[in-house]
Scaffold this motif. Structure first.
Motif, PDB file in Angstrom:
ATOM      1  N   PHE A 264       0.820  -1.206   0.000  1.00 11.95           N
ATOM      2  CA  PHE A 264       0.000   0.000   0.000  1.00 11.95           C
ATOM      3  C   PHE A 264       0.857   1.261   0.000  1.00 11.95           C
ATOM      4  CE2 PHE A 264      -2.662  -3.086   2.442  1.00 11.95           C
ATOM      5  CZ  PHE A 264      -3.658  -3.244   1.488  1.00 11.95           C
ATOM      6  N   GLU A 265       0.305   2.308  -0.588  1.00 14.29           N
ATOM      7  CA  GLU A 265       0.853   3.650  -0.482  1.00 14.29           C
ATOM      8  C   GLU A 265      -0.270   4.574   0.002  1.00 14.29           C
ATOM      9  OE1 GLU A 265       2.708   5.051  -4.014  1.00 14.29           O
ATOM     10  OE2 GLU A 265       4.213   3.459  -4.067  1.00 14.29           O
ATOM     11  N   ARG A 266       0.127   5.656   0.653  1.00 16.95           N
ATOM     12  CA  ARG A 266      -0.874   6.550   1.238  1.00 16.95           C
ATOM     13  C   ARG A 266      -0.747   7.956   0.680  1.00 16.95           C
ATOM     14  NH1 ARG A 266      -1.797   7.703   7.762  1.00 16.95           N
ATOM     15  NH2 ARG A 266      -3.423   9.313   7.513  1.00 16.95           N
ATOM     16  N   ASP A 270      -6.486   8.515   1.599  1.00 22.14           N
ATOM     17  CA  ASP A 270      -6.683   7.496   0.573  1.00 22.14           C
ATOM     18  C   ASP A 270      -5.491   6.547   0.517  1.00 22.14           C
ATOM     19  OD1 ASP A 270      -9.113   8.568  -0.071  1.00 22.14           O
ATOM     20  OD2 ASP A 270      -8.418   9.633  -1.852  1.00 22.14           O
ATOM     21  N   VAL A 271      -5.780   5.294   0.149  1.00 17.85           N
ATOM     22  CA  VAL A 271      -4.761   4.259   0.015  1.00 17.85           C
ATOM     23  C   VAL A 271      -4.698   3.822  -1.444  1.00 17.85           C
ATOM     24  CG1 VAL A 271      -4.128   1.900   0.663  1.00 17.85           C
ATOM     25  CG2 VAL A 271      -5.027   3.459   2.386  1.00 17.85           C
ATOM     26  N   GLU A 287     -13.298 -12.200 -11.487  1.00 15.54           N
ATOM     27  CA  GLU A 287     -13.497 -11.643 -10.154  1.00 15.54           C
ATOM     28  C   GLU A 287     -12.262 -11.989  -9.339  1.00 15.54           C
ATOM     29  OE1 GLU A 287     -17.388 -11.326  -7.584  1.00 15.54           O
ATOM     30  OE2 GLU A 287     -16.408 -13.230  -7.114  1.00 15.54           O
ATOM     31  N   VAL A 288     -11.532 -10.955  -8.927  1.00 13.63           N
ATOM     32  CA  VAL A 288     -10.258 -11.182  -8.238  1.00 13.63           C
ATOM     33  C   VAL A 288     -10.372 -10.748  -6.782  1.00 13.63           C
ATOM     34  CG1 VAL A 288      -8.893 -10.924 -10.342  1.00 13.63           C
ATOM     35  CG2 VAL A 288      -9.347  -8.924  -8.912  1.00 13.63           C
ATOM     36  N   GLU A 289      -9.515 -11.337  -5.959  1.00 12.70           N
ATOM     37  CA  GLU A 289      -9.480 -11.025  -4.532  1.00 12.70           C
ATOM     38  C   GLU A 289      -8.417  -9.955  -4.288  1.00 12.70           C
ATOM     39  OE1 GLU A 289      -8.246 -14.062  -1.582  1.00 12.70           O
ATOM     40  OE2 GLU A 289     -10.383 -14.050  -1.028  1.00 12.70           O
ATOM     41  N   VAL A 290      -8.824  -8.840  -3.697  1.00 12.73           N
ATOM     42  CA  VAL A 290      -7.915  -7.704  -3.486  1.00 12.73           C
ATOM     43  C   VAL A 290      -7.716  -7.476  -1.985  1.00 12.73           C
ATOM     44  CG1 VAL A 290      -7.561  -5.236  -3.867  1.00 12.73           C
ATOM     45  CG2 VAL A 290      -8.687  -6.619  -5.619  1.00 12.73           C
ATOM     46  N   PRO A 291      -6.469  -7.373  -1.533  1.00 15.81           N
ATOM     47  CA  PRO A 291      -6.233  -7.071  -0.119  1.00 15.81           C
ATOM     48  C   PRO A 291      -6.496  -5.593   0.181  1.00 15.81           C
ATOM     49  CG  PRO A 291      -4.138  -7.259  -1.276  1.00 15.81           C
ATOM     50  CD  PRO A 291      -5.207  -7.622  -2.267  1.00 15.81           C
ATOM     51  N   THR A 292      -7.106  -5.326   1.310  1.00 15.52           N
ATOM     52  CA  THR A 292      -7.281  -3.955   1.797  1.00 15.52           C
ATOM     53  C   THR A 292      -6.849  -3.924   3.263  1.00 15.52           C
ATOM     54  OG1 THR A 292      -9.511  -4.105   2.747  1.00 15.52           O
ATOM     55  CG2 THR A 292      -9.349  -3.805   0.338  1.00 15.52           C
ATOM     56  N   GLN A 306      -7.600  -2.951 -19.441  1.00 17.27           N
ATOM     57  CA  GLN A 306      -6.236  -2.643 -19.875  1.00 17.27           C
ATOM     58  C   GLN A 306      -5.343  -2.294 -18.675  1.00 17.27           C
ATOM     59  OE1 GLN A 306      -5.448  -2.863 -23.274  1.00 17.27           O
ATOM     60  NE2 GLN A 306      -7.546  -3.673 -23.357  1.00 17.27           N
ATOM     61  N   THR A 307      -4.039  -2.439 -18.884  1.00 14.44           N
ATOM     62  CA  THR A 307      -3.082  -1.988 -17.871  1.00 14.44           C
ATOM     63  C   THR A 307      -3.275  -0.494 -17.606  1.00 14.44           C
ATOM     64  OG1 THR A 307      -1.380  -3.634 -18.300  1.00 14.44           O
ATOM     65  CG2 THR A 307      -0.641  -1.514 -17.460  1.00 14.44           C
ATOM     66  N   GLY A 308      -3.281  -0.116 -16.345  1.00 15.32           N
ATOM     67  CA  GLY A 308      -3.460   1.294 -15.978  1.00 15.32           C
ATOM     68  C   GLY A 308      -4.889   1.650 -15.608  1.00 15.32           C
ATOM     69  N   THR A 309      -5.829   0.716 -15.832  1.00 21.56           N
ATOM     70  CA  THR A 309      -7.215   0.971 -15.449  1.00 21.56           C
ATOM     71  C   THR A 309      -7.312   1.088 -13.916  1.00 21.56           C
ATOM     72  OG1 THR A 309      -8.026  -0.264 -17.361  1.00 21.56           O
ATOM     73  CG2 THR A 309      -9.585   0.105 -15.558  1.00 21.56           C
ATOM     74  N   ASN A 310      -8.077   2.071 -13.462  1.00 22.00           N
ATOM     75  CA  ASN A 310      -8.197   2.327 -12.023  1.00 22.00           C
ATOM     76  C   ASN A 310      -9.592   1.977 -11.519  1.00 22.00           C
ATOM     77  OD1 ASN A 310      -5.604   3.703 -11.123  1.00 22.00           O
ATOM     78  ND2 ASN A 310      -6.141   4.938 -12.910  1.00 22.00           N
ATOM     79  N   PHE A 311      -9.634   1.374 -10.340  1.00 23.65           N
ATOM     80  CA  PHE A 311     -10.880   1.068  -9.658  1.00 23.65           C
ATOM     81  C   PHE A 311     -10.828   1.702  -8.267  1.00 23.65           C
ATOM     82  CE2 PHE A 311     -10.294  -2.333 -12.731  1.00 23.65           C
ATOM     83  CZ  PHE A 311     -11.547  -2.426 -13.328  1.00 23.65           C
ATOM     84  N   ARG A 312     -11.994   2.025  -7.724  1.00 17.38           N
ATOM     85  CA  ARG A 312     -12.059   2.625  -6.392  1.00 17.38           C
ATOM     86  C   ARG A 312     -12.950   1.805  -5.483  1.00 17.38           C
ATOM     87  NH1 ARG A 312     -14.867   8.267  -4.490  1.00 17.38           N
ATOM     88  NH2 ARG A 312     -16.638   7.167  -5.395  1.00 17.38           N
ATOM     89  N   LEU A 313     -12.424   1.534  -4.285  1.00 14.79           N
ATOM     90  CA  LEU A 313     -13.201   0.867  -3.246  1.00 14.79           C
ATOM     91  C   LEU A 313     -13.543   1.910  -2.198  1.00 14.79           C
ATOM     92  CD1 LEU A 313     -11.132  -2.441  -2.840  1.00 14.79           C
ATOM     93  CD2 LEU A 313     -13.213  -2.081  -4.185  1.00 14.79           C
TER      94      LEU A 313
END
Length: 378
Positions: A264-266, A270-271, A287-292, A306-313
């Protein structure tokens, strides 16, 4: 840097009377006195004001200054301000206290035995990324000076008394007369016998050796709030050095250093993280498992990502340290190109490349289509 005109320093005209000079000096010296004004340049301004008044309030010095300015034609007197740091002249308090202290125009010296607040302390604490995010409670040890228990802070051996210094008579200062080209000047300095305390201790305490204070290590319980960030500090009131002569204790300031996290980076609350997925997952979707910081969550990756696509949780970031909500977690997709393929995998990739015409994006506005046109010279 050349000196400013003394009349300009005091803000008066060259025809100003002694009363006008005195009034201007009282106002400015009170405004810029280092014991009152804590600005960085206050001491220099006070020194300049003091020097200007010292010259203009004396008829002989003022006449000399009006005629020659800051230039000293005799070169032997050191010029006005030759002793501008006043190392052998009056201390900062002397002229100030002439006007503001004492009775009948006498000087009111600062009481060396008056209560004074203890010094503030600073402690640097290193936290893990998660500890800063969620906060924690811990005990820390702080080296401090505290009042001696043996003598109750007096510095005297139990059963004996603290006496008044015979040299300064309890004032903490001694006077030395000095002859100058402009007359006799009385220089007040810290008493050489009692070092400014105004006290004499014939029989010193065996524990603190007359200091009245001893060094200890205090254990302090600290509650670190969730959301604290690197470089921020926490004030713990009253946990600094003990006060002097019954004064209040200083404060403790804890400065935090937060270690970097491997994933993680802060940025604020936001993380951010980067999530690797395979070529097949990107092309077909998955459907992938993402650590938070709050545990694992499922993230749907659409087909064709594509590479570089951003998602927000939303809400999966860090709590604001002042209680203003919760940050988010931002995930940047990185499509991993396989480096070790079996012969069967290679064959399948060749078939895929052949079917797709080598350049997979045939959209006339797509990136690969643009590259294709460039290669053809279109």
């Amino acid at each position: 840097m050349s000196k400013r005109d003394y009349y300009e320093v005091l803000g008066v005209s060259k025809s100003a009377s002694k009363d006008e000079l005195k009034k201007a000096y009282r106002k400015l010296s009170k405004q810029y006195h280092p014991d009152i004004n804590k600005e960085a340049d206050a001491a220099d301004k006070f020194k300049e004001i003091k020097e200007a008044y010292e010259v203009l309030s004396d008829d002989q010095k003022r006449s000399h200054y009006d005629q020659f300015g800051h230039t000293d034609p005799n070169q032997g007197f050191g010029g006005f301000g030759g002793g501008s740091d006043f190392g052998g002249g009056f201390g900062f308090e002397d002229i100030f206290e002439t006007f503001f202290g004492g009775q009948g125009g006498g000087r009111r010296r600062r009481d060396p035995n008056a209560p004074r607040q203890g010094s503030d302390l600073q402690y640097t604490m290193t936290l893990k990324f998660e500890e800063a995010a969620f906060g924690k409670e811990t005990d820390i040890e702080i080296p401090v000076e505290e009042s001696c228990d043996t003598c109750s802070g007096t510095g005297a051996k139990p059963g004996t008394k603290v006496e008044t210094c015979s040299n300064c008579r309890g004032t903490g200062q001694e006077s030395v007369e000095q002859n100058t080209p402009f007359g006799r000047i009385v220089n007040r300095r810290t008493c050489s016998v009692c070092k400014g305390t105004g006290k004499s201790i014939p029989h010193k305490c065996s524990t603190c050796h007359g200091a009245g204070r001893v060094k200890k290590r205090n254990t302090i319980h600290v509650k670190i709030p969730a959301g604290i960030d690197d470089g921020q500090q926490l004030r713990v009131a009253g946990k600094g050095e003990a006060g002097v002569n019954g004064g209040p204790a200083g404060d403790l300031y804890i400065v935090f250093h937060v270690r970097n996290h491997e994933f993680f980076e802060r940025d604020g609350d936001d993380v951010y993280c980067e999530m690797p997925i395979t070529f097949a997952q990107a092309a077909l979707g998955d459907e992938v498992e993402v650590p938070t910081l709050h545990g694992k969550v499922k993230l749907k990756v659409p087909a064709g990502t594509q590479t570089g696509t951003n998602f927000r949780l939303k809400g999966k970031g860090i709590a604001n340290v002042r209680g203003y909500g919760q940050g988010d977690q931002h995930i940047k997709i990185r499509v991993v190109t396989p480096t070790k393929l079996s012969e069967k995998q290679k064959q399948l990739m060749r078939e895929f490349a052949e079917v797709s015409g080598q350049l997979p994006d045939e959209n006339e506005d797509g990136f690969f289509a643009k590259v294709k046109r460039v290669l053809k010279g279109e």
